[in-house]
Write an enzyme that holds these catalytic residues in place. Structure first.
Site, PDB file in Angstrom:
ATOM      1  N   HIS A 123      15.197 -13.380   4.919  1.00 59.15           N
ATOM      2  CA  HIS A 123      16.710 -13.542   4.345  1.00 59.15           C
ATOM      3  C   HIS A 123      17.082 -11.912   4.211  1.00 59.15           C
ATOM      4  O   HIS A 123      16.310 -11.401   3.687  1.00 59.15           O
ATOM      5  CB  HIS A 123      16.755 -14.242   3.163  1.00 59.15           C
ATOM      6  CG  HIS A 123      16.614 -15.806   3.236  1.00 59.15           C
ATOM      7  ND1 HIS A 123      16.446 -16.419   4.281  1.00 59.15           N
ATOM      8  CD2 HIS A 123      16.793 -16.800   2.145  1.00 59.15           C
ATOM      9  CE1 HIS A 123      16.409 -17.805   3.986  1.00 59.15           C
ATOM     10  NE2 HIS A 123      16.417 -17.846   2.651  1.00 59.15           N
ATOM     11  N   SER A 126       0.299 -38.018   4.623  1.00 59.58           N
ATOM     12  CA  SER A 126      -0.260 -36.913   5.079  1.00 59.58           C
ATOM     13  C   SER A 126      -1.720 -36.913   4.618  1.00 59.58           C
ATOM     14  O   SER A 126      -2.399 -35.751   4.710  1.00 59.58           O
ATOM     15  CB  SER A 126       0.346 -35.412   4.637  1.00 59.58           C
ATOM     16  OG  SER A 126       1.734 -35.462   5.424  1.00 59.58           O
ATOM     17  N   CYS A 158      15.337 -19.016  -2.964  1.00 62.76           N
ATOM     18  CA  CYS A 158      14.612 -17.787  -2.279  1.00 62.76           C
ATOM     19  C   CYS A 158      15.776 -16.726  -1.975  1.00 62.76           C
ATOM     20  O   CYS A 158      15.300 -15.619  -2.092  1.00 62.76           O
ATOM     21  CB  CYS A 158      14.679 -18.443  -0.849  1.00 62.76           C
ATOM     22  SG  CYS A 158      15.503 -19.352  -0.112  1.00 62.76           S
ATOM     23  N   PRO A 181      21.391 -30.397  27.345  1.00 65.89           N
ATOM     24  CA  PRO A 181      22.186 -30.639  26.226  1.00 65.89           C
ATOM     25  C   PRO A 181      21.734 -30.018  24.962  1.00 65.89           C
ATOM     26  O   PRO A 181      20.526 -30.176  24.672  1.00 65.89           O
ATOM     27  CB  PRO A 181      22.414 -32.126  26.004  1.00 65.89           C
ATOM     28  CG  PRO A 181      21.785 -32.831  27.252  1.00 65.89           C
ATOM     29  CD  PRO A 181      20.833 -31.562  28.038  1.00 65.89           C
ATOM     30  N   ASN A 238       5.949 -25.710   5.134  1.00 67.02           N
ATOM     31  CA  ASN A 238       5.841 -24.127   5.406  1.00 67.02           C
ATOM     32  C   ASN A 238       5.621 -23.420   4.285  1.00 67.02           C
ATOM     33  O   ASN A 238       4.660 -22.532   4.247  1.00 67.02           O
ATOM     34  CB  ASN A 238       7.356 -23.835   5.672  1.00 67.02           C
ATOM     35  CG  ASN A 238       7.951 -24.237   7.196  1.00 67.02           C
ATOM     36  OD1 ASN A 238       6.884 -24.502   7.929  1.00 67.02           O
ATOM     37  ND2 ASN A 238       9.146 -23.951   7.395  1.00 67.02           N
ATOM     38  N   VAL A 239       6.283 -23.779   2.968  1.00 66.17           N
ATOM     39  CA  VAL A 239       5.673 -23.105   1.769  1.00 66.17           C
ATOM     40  C   VAL A 239       4.321 -23.520   1.217  1.00 66.17           C
ATOM     41  O   VAL A 239       3.584 -22.578   0.724  1.00 66.17           O
ATOM     42  CB  VAL A 239       6.838 -23.206   0.747  1.00 66.17           C
ATOM     43  CG1 VAL A 239       6.516 -22.595  -0.430  1.00 66.17           C
ATOM     44  CG2 VAL A 239       8.042 -22.645   1.256  1.00 66.17           C
TER      45      VAL A 239
END
Length: 344
Positions: A242, A40, A130, A182, A13-14
Protein backbone atom coordinates in the site's frame (compact mmCIF):
# COMPACT_ATOMS: atom_id res chain seq x y z
CA UNK A 1 9.10 -23.15 28.45
CA UNK A 2 7.59 -21.65 25.30
CA UNK A 3 4.08 -20.59 24.36
CA UNK A 4 1.35 -22.46 22.52
CA UNK A 5 0.11 -20.30 19.64
CA UNK A 6 -2.94 -20.83 17.43
CA UNK A 7 -3.29 -19.12 14.04
CA UNK A 8 -6.94 -18.86 13.02
CA UNK A 9 -7.41 -18.28 9.30
CA UNK A 10 -4.18 -20.12 8.55
CA UNK A 11 -5.04 -20.88 4.90
CA UNK A 12 -5.56 -17.21 3.94
CA UNK A 13 -2.99 -14.69 2.68
CA UNK A 14 -2.46 -13.12 6.10
CA UNK A 15 -2.63 -16.40 8.02
CA UNK A 16 0.13 -17.93 5.91
CA UNK A 17 2.18 -14.76 6.36
CA UNK A 18 1.70 -15.02 10.13
CA UNK A 19 3.10 -18.56 10.11
CA UNK A 20 6.10 -17.43 8.05
CA UNK A 21 6.83 -14.46 10.32
CA UNK A 22 6.44 -16.45 13.54
CA UNK A 23 9.17 -18.75 12.26
CA UNK A 24 11.35 -15.97 10.77
CA UNK A 25 11.43 -14.00 14.01
CA UNK A 26 11.99 -17.02 16.24
CA UNK A 27 8.88 -16.41 18.31
CA UNK A 28 9.17 -18.44 21.56
CA UNK A 29 6.50 -20.98 20.68
CA UNK A 30 6.74 -24.62 21.72
CA UNK A 31 3.78 -25.42 19.50
CA UNK A 32 2.05 -23.61 16.64
CA UNK A 33 -1.41 -24.82 15.59
CA UNK A 34 -2.93 -23.71 12.25
CA UNK A 35 -6.72 -23.42 12.41
CA UNK A 36 -9.26 -22.79 9.68
CA UNK A 37 -12.88 -23.49 8.82
CA UNK A 38 -14.21 -27.04 8.76
CA UNK A 39 -13.91 -27.22 4.97
CA UNK A 40 -10.13 -26.55 5.27
CA UNK A 41 -9.56 -29.15 7.98
CA UNK A 42 -6.52 -31.25 7.08
CA UNK A 43 -5.13 -28.72 4.57
CA UNK A 44 -1.33 -28.49 4.72
CA UNK A 45 0.39 -25.19 5.54
CA UNK A 46 4.08 -24.41 5.95
CA UNK A 47 5.83 -23.41 9.16
CA UNK A 48 9.52 -23.07 8.43
CA UNK A 49 10.65 -26.44 7.08
CA UNK A 50 7.69 -28.18 8.68
CA UNK A 51 4.29 -28.93 7.20
CA UNK A 52 1.35 -28.56 9.57
CA UNK A 53 -2.23 -29.75 9.08
CA UNK A 54 -5.06 -27.32 9.77
CA UNK A 55 -7.54 -28.11 12.50
CA UNK A 56 -11.18 -27.00 12.41
CA UNK A 57 -12.06 -23.95 14.50
CA UNK A 58 -15.36 -25.47 15.60
CA UNK A 59 -13.62 -28.48 17.17
CA UNK A 60 -10.51 -26.93 18.68
CA UNK A 61 -10.12 -26.56 22.46
CA UNK A 62 -8.28 -23.31 23.31
CA UNK A 63 -8.04 -24.03 27.04
CA UNK A 64 -4.33 -24.90 26.87
CA UNK A 65 -3.45 -22.28 24.23
CA UNK A 66 -1.72 -19.05 25.27
CA UNK A 67 -2.11 -16.77 22.24
CA UNK A 68 -4.55 -16.83 19.33
CA UNK A 69 -3.66 -14.84 16.22
CA UNK A 70 -6.90 -14.32 14.28
CA UNK A 71 -7.28 -13.43 10.63
CA UNK A 72 -10.58 -15.00 9.68
CA UNK A 73 -12.79 -11.95 9.06
CA UNK A 74 -15.01 -9.79 11.21
CA UNK A 75 -18.02 -12.07 11.56
CA UNK A 76 -15.91 -15.04 12.64
CA UNK A 77 -14.00 -12.88 15.09
CA UNK A 78 -17.15 -11.36 16.55
CA UNK A 79 -18.50 -14.84 17.29
CA UNK A 80 -15.33 -16.65 18.33
CA UNK A 81 -12.96 -14.12 19.91
CA UNK A 82 -14.98 -13.83 23.17
CA UNK A 83 -15.28 -17.63 23.41
CA UNK A 84 -11.54 -18.07 22.91
CA UNK A 85 -10.70 -15.24 25.32
CA UNK A 86 -12.95 -16.82 27.97
CA UNK A 87 -10.66 -19.88 27.86
CA UNK A 88 -7.79 -17.70 29.08
CA UNK A 89 -6.22 -17.40 25.62
CA UNK A 90 -5.25 -13.88 24.56
CA UNK A 91 -6.77 -13.05 21.16
CA UNK A 92 -4.91 -10.70 18.81
CA UNK A 93 -7.41 -9.99 16.06
CA UNK A 94 -6.68 -8.69 12.58
CA UNK A 95 -10.29 -7.87 11.60
CA UNK A 96 -12.24 -4.67 12.21
CA UNK A 97 -14.57 -6.40 14.70
CA UNK A 98 -12.96 -5.07 17.90
CA UNK A 99 -11.00 -1.98 16.82
CA UNK A 100 -13.54 0.55 17.99
CA UNK A 101 -14.46 -1.14 21.29
CA UNK A 102 -13.39 1.12 24.16
CA UNK A 103 -12.42 -1.95 26.21
CA UNK A 104 -10.13 -3.37 23.50
CA UNK A 105 -6.72 -1.78 22.91
CA UNK A 106 -5.85 -1.00 19.29
CA UNK A 107 -2.09 -1.39 19.02
CA UNK A 108 0.84 -0.56 16.77
CA UNK A 109 3.86 -1.30 18.98
CA UNK A 110 5.97 1.56 17.57
CA UNK A 111 3.13 3.98 18.31
CA UNK A 112 1.22 3.11 21.50
CA UNK A 113 2.83 0.06 23.09
CA UNK A 114 1.88 1.11 26.64
CA UNK A 115 -1.83 0.80 25.80
CA UNK A 116 -1.44 -2.98 25.45
CA UNK A 117 -1.98 -3.44 29.20
CA UNK A 118 -5.69 -2.80 28.58
CA UNK A 119 -6.03 -6.27 27.04
CA UNK A 120 -7.00 -7.69 30.44
CA UNK A 121 -10.48 -6.16 30.23
CA UNK A 122 -11.62 -8.58 27.48
CA UNK A 123 -8.48 -10.65 26.76
CA UNK A 124 -8.64 -9.25 23.21
CA UNK A 125 -6.25 -6.92 21.36
CA UNK A 126 -7.10 -5.39 18.00
CA UNK A 127 -4.74 -4.96 15.06
CA UNK A 128 -5.45 -1.82 12.99
CA UNK A 129 -6.49 -1.54 9.38
CA UNK A 130 -3.57 -2.16 7.00
CA UNK A 131 -3.56 1.39 5.65
CA UNK A 132 -3.69 2.93 9.14
CA UNK A 133 -0.86 0.80 10.56
CA UNK A 134 1.82 2.12 8.22
CA UNK A 135 0.40 5.65 8.41
CA UNK A 136 0.67 6.00 12.18
CA UNK A 137 4.19 4.52 12.25
CA UNK A 138 5.29 7.45 10.09
CA UNK A 139 3.16 10.04 11.90
CA UNK A 140 3.98 9.22 15.53
CA UNK A 141 7.50 10.74 15.64
CA UNK A 142 6.37 13.80 13.68
CA UNK A 143 3.41 14.32 16.00
CA UNK A 144 5.72 14.19 19.02
CA UNK A 145 7.96 16.82 17.43
CA UNK A 146 5.44 19.37 16.17
CA UNK A 147 1.86 18.28 17.09
CA UNK A 148 -0.27 17.35 14.07
CA UNK A 149 -3.45 19.40 13.60
CA UNK A 150 -4.82 18.03 10.33
CA UNK A 151 -4.19 15.20 7.86
CA UNK A 152 -5.26 14.76 4.25
CA UNK A 153 -4.57 11.16 3.19
CA UNK A 154 -4.91 9.58 -0.25
CA UNK A 155 -4.28 5.84 -0.31
CA UNK A 156 -3.17 3.66 -3.22
CA UNK A 157 -4.02 0.20 -1.93
CA UNK A 158 -2.99 -3.12 -3.47
CA UNK A 159 -5.49 -5.84 -4.27
CA UNK A 160 -4.03 -8.23 -1.68
CA UNK A 161 -5.80 -6.11 0.93
CA UNK A 162 -9.03 -7.60 -0.43
CA UNK A 163 -7.80 -11.20 -0.23
CA UNK A 164 -6.67 -14.00 -2.51
CA UNK A 165 -9.76 -13.80 -4.76
CA UNK A 166 -8.94 -10.15 -5.47
CA UNK A 167 -5.37 -11.03 -6.42
CA UNK A 168 -6.68 -13.74 -8.73
CA UNK A 169 -9.08 -11.28 -10.34
CA UNK A 170 -6.30 -8.82 -11.15
CA UNK A 171 -4.20 -11.62 -12.63
CA UNK A 172 -7.08 -13.08 -14.66
CA UNK A 173 -8.24 -9.70 -15.95
CA UNK A 174 -4.72 -8.73 -16.99
CA UNK A 175 -4.26 -11.99 -18.86
CA UNK A 176 -7.70 -11.66 -20.48
CA UNK A 177 -6.86 -8.19 -21.80
CA UNK A 178 -3.61 -9.42 -23.38
CA UNK A 179 -5.27 -12.35 -25.15
CA UNK A 180 -8.44 -10.40 -25.99
CA UNK A 181 -10.75 -12.54 -23.81
CA UNK A 182 -13.80 -11.10 -22.00
CA UNK A 183 -12.89 -9.27 -18.79
CA UNK A 184 -14.98 -10.39 -15.83
CA UNK A 185 -15.37 -8.44 -12.57
CA UNK A 186 -16.64 -10.26 -9.50
CA UNK A 187 -14.62 -9.06 -6.52
CA UNK A 188 -14.42 -5.40 -7.54
CA UNK A 189 -17.18 -3.02 -8.65
CA UNK A 190 -15.25 -2.11 -11.81
CA UNK A 191 -12.38 -3.54 -13.78
CA UNK A 192 -9.17 -3.38 -11.72
CA UNK A 193 -6.64 -4.32 -14.41
CA UNK A 194 -5.05 -1.16 -15.89
CA UNK A 195 -7.46 0.93 -13.83
CA UNK A 196 -7.87 2.55 -10.40
CA UNK A 197 -11.04 2.39 -8.31
CA UNK A 198 -11.86 5.16 -5.78
CA UNK A 199 -13.97 2.81 -3.69
CA UNK A 200 -12.90 0.43 -0.91
CA UNK A 201 -15.50 -1.12 1.42
CA UNK A 202 -19.12 0.05 1.64
CA UNK A 203 -20.37 3.62 1.31
CA UNK A 204 -21.58 5.46 4.40
CA UNK A 205 -24.27 8.13 4.73
CA UNK A 206 -21.80 11.02 4.53
CA UNK A 207 -20.39 9.84 1.20
CA UNK A 208 -17.16 8.45 2.62
CA UNK A 209 -16.44 4.74 2.45
CA UNK A 210 -15.93 2.61 5.53
CA UNK A 211 -12.24 2.17 4.63
CA UNK A 212 -11.81 5.95 4.70
CA UNK A 213 -13.63 6.16 8.03
CA UNK A 214 -11.32 3.48 9.48
CA UNK A 215 -8.28 5.65 8.77
CA UNK A 216 -9.94 8.54 10.59
CA UNK A 217 -11.21 6.60 13.60
CA UNK A 218 -8.10 4.47 14.12
CA UNK A 219 -5.65 7.35 13.77
CA UNK A 220 -7.58 9.25 16.41
CA UNK A 221 -7.74 6.25 18.76
CA UNK A 222 -4.04 5.41 18.54
CA UNK A 223 -2.41 8.80 18.00
CA UNK A 224 -4.57 11.71 19.17
CA UNK A 225 -8.36 12.26 19.14
CA UNK A 226 -7.86 15.97 18.40
CA UNK A 227 -6.28 15.40 14.98
CA UNK A 228 -8.58 16.25 12.06
CA UNK A 229 -8.39 13.57 9.36
CA UNK A 230 -9.85 13.27 5.87
CA UNK A 231 -9.11 10.40 3.50
CA UNK A 232 -9.73 9.11 -0.01
CA UNK A 233 -9.05 5.37 -0.36
CA UNK A 234 -8.24 4.02 -3.82
CA UNK A 235 -7.66 0.47 -5.04
CA UNK A 236 -4.85 0.17 -7.60
CA UNK A 237 -3.69 -2.71 -9.85
CA UNK A 238 -0.77 -3.72 -7.62
CA UNK A 239 -0.53 -7.16 -6.01
CA UNK A 240 1.27 -6.30 -2.74
CA UNK A 241 2.06 -3.02 -0.98
CA UNK A 242 0.00 0.00 0.00
CA UNK A 243 1.14 3.54 -0.76
CA UNK A 244 -0.15 6.79 0.74
CA UNK A 245 0.21 10.44 -0.12
CA UNK A 246 -0.05 12.32 3.16
CA UNK A 247 -0.45 16.06 3.63
CA UNK A 248 0.22 17.14 7.23
CA UNK A 249 -0.52 20.43 8.97
CA UNK A 250 1.33 20.98 12.27
CA UNK A 251 0.84 23.37 15.17
CA UNK A 252 4.59 24.10 15.25
CA UNK A 253 7.09 24.66 12.42
CA UNK A 254 8.85 21.54 11.16
CA UNK A 255 11.23 21.70 8.22
CA UNK A 256 11.56 18.90 5.69
CA UNK A 257 15.16 18.35 6.78
CA UNK A 258 14.19 18.10 10.44
CA UNK A 259 11.41 15.67 9.52
CA UNK A 260 13.91 13.48 7.63
CA UNK A 261 16.24 13.43 10.62
CA UNK A 262 13.41 12.53 13.01
CA UNK A 263 12.08 9.75 10.78
CA UNK A 264 15.54 8.26 10.23
CA UNK A 265 15.76 7.63 13.97
CA UNK A 266 12.16 6.48 14.44
CA UNK A 267 11.38 2.79 15.11
CA UNK A 268 9.91 0.94 12.16
CA UNK A 269 10.69 3.76 9.69
CA UNK A 270 13.13 3.74 6.79
CA UNK A 271 13.71 6.99 4.92
CA UNK A 272 14.57 6.73 1.23
CA UNK A 273 14.34 10.30 0.00
CA UNK A 274 16.83 11.23 -2.68
CA UNK A 275 15.40 14.04 -4.76
CA UNK A 276 16.37 12.42 -8.04
CA UNK A 277 15.07 9.84 -10.51
CA UNK A 278 14.26 6.65 -8.59
CA UNK A 279 15.17 8.16 -5.24
CA UNK A 280 11.95 6.95 -3.57
CA UNK A 281 10.25 3.67 -2.69
CA UNK A 282 7.32 2.10 -4.55
CA UNK A 283 5.11 -0.85 -3.55
CA UNK A 284 7.18 -3.17 -5.74
CA UNK A 285 10.31 -2.57 -3.64
CA UNK A 286 8.55 -2.82 -0.29
CA UNK A 287 7.04 -6.29 -0.88
CA UNK A 288 8.48 -8.75 1.64
CA UNK A 289 10.00 -5.99 3.78
CA UNK A 290 9.09 -5.15 7.39
CA UNK A 291 9.77 -1.40 7.37
CA UNK A 292 7.47 1.51 6.71
CA UNK A 293 9.25 3.46 3.97
CA UNK A 294 8.99 7.26 3.76
CA UNK A 295 9.94 9.25 0.66
CA UNK A 296 9.14 12.58 -1.05
CA UNK A 297 9.40 14.59 2.20
CA UNK A 298 8.80 18.23 1.30
CA UNK A 299 7.33 21.39 2.73
CA UNK A 300 3.85 22.53 1.70
CA UNK A 301 3.88 26.30 1.22
CA UNK A 302 0.09 26.50 0.83
CA UNK A 303 -0.54 26.08 4.58
CA UNK A 304 1.28 27.22 7.68
CA UNK A 305 3.57 24.49 9.03
CA UNK A 306 2.74 22.00 6.28
CA UNK A 307 4.57 18.91 5.01
CA UNK A 308 3.92 16.28 2.34
CA UNK A 309 5.22 12.72 2.65
CA UNK A 310 4.91 9.48 0.67
CA UNK A 311 4.47 6.34 2.80
CA UNK A 312 4.80 2.78 1.47
CA UNK A 313 4.66 -0.60 3.23
CA UNK A 314 3.90 -4.27 2.62
CA UNK A 315 0.25 -4.46 3.72
CA UNK A 316 0.40 -8.21 4.38
CA UNK A 317 3.32 -7.73 6.77
CA UNK A 318 3.29 -4.43 8.68
CA UNK A 319 -0.35 -3.87 7.80
CA UNK A 320 -1.43 -7.25 9.16
CA UNK A 321 0.70 -10.29 10.02
CA UNK A 322 3.90 -8.63 11.25
CA UNK A 323 2.09 -6.11 13.45
CA UNK A 324 0.00 -8.91 14.98
CA UNK A 325 3.13 -10.86 15.90
CA UNK A 326 4.85 -7.72 17.20
CA UNK A 327 1.90 -7.34 19.58
CA UNK A 328 2.39 -10.92 20.75
CA UNK A 329 6.10 -10.19 21.26
CA UNK A 330 5.13 -7.14 23.31
CA UNK A 331 3.04 -9.32 25.64
CA UNK A 332 5.92 -11.77 26.03
CA UNK A 333 8.74 -9.23 26.41
CA UNK A 334 6.84 -7.20 29.01
CA UNK A 335 5.95 -10.43 30.84
CA UNK A 336 2.25 -9.61 30.61
CA UNK A 337 1.44 -13.29 29.97
CA UNK A 338 3.04 -16.56 31.02
CA UNK A 339 2.81 -19.95 29.27
CA UNK A 340 -0.04 -21.95 30.78
CA UNK A 341 2.13 -25.06 31.05
CA UNK A 342 4.68 -23.11 33.07
CA UNK A 343 1.97 -21.55 35.24
CA UNK A 344 0.56 -24.99 35.96
Amino acid sequence: MGYKVAVVGATGNVGREMLDILHERGFPADKVVPIASRRSQGVDVSYGDDTLKCQALENYDFSDTDICLMSAGGSVSKEWAPKIAAKGCVVIDNSSAWRYDADVPLIVPEVNADAVTGFTRKNIIANPNCSTAQLVVALKPLHEAANIKRLVVSTYQSVSGAGKDAMDELFNQTRAIFVNDPVESEKFTKRIAFNVIPHIDEFMEDGYTKEEWKVLAETKKMLDPKIKVTCTAVRVPVFIGHAESVNIEFEKPLSAEDARSILREAPGCLVVDKQEDGGYVTPYECAGEDATFISRIREDATVENGLNIWVVSDNLRKGAALNTIQIAELLVNRKLIQPKKQAA
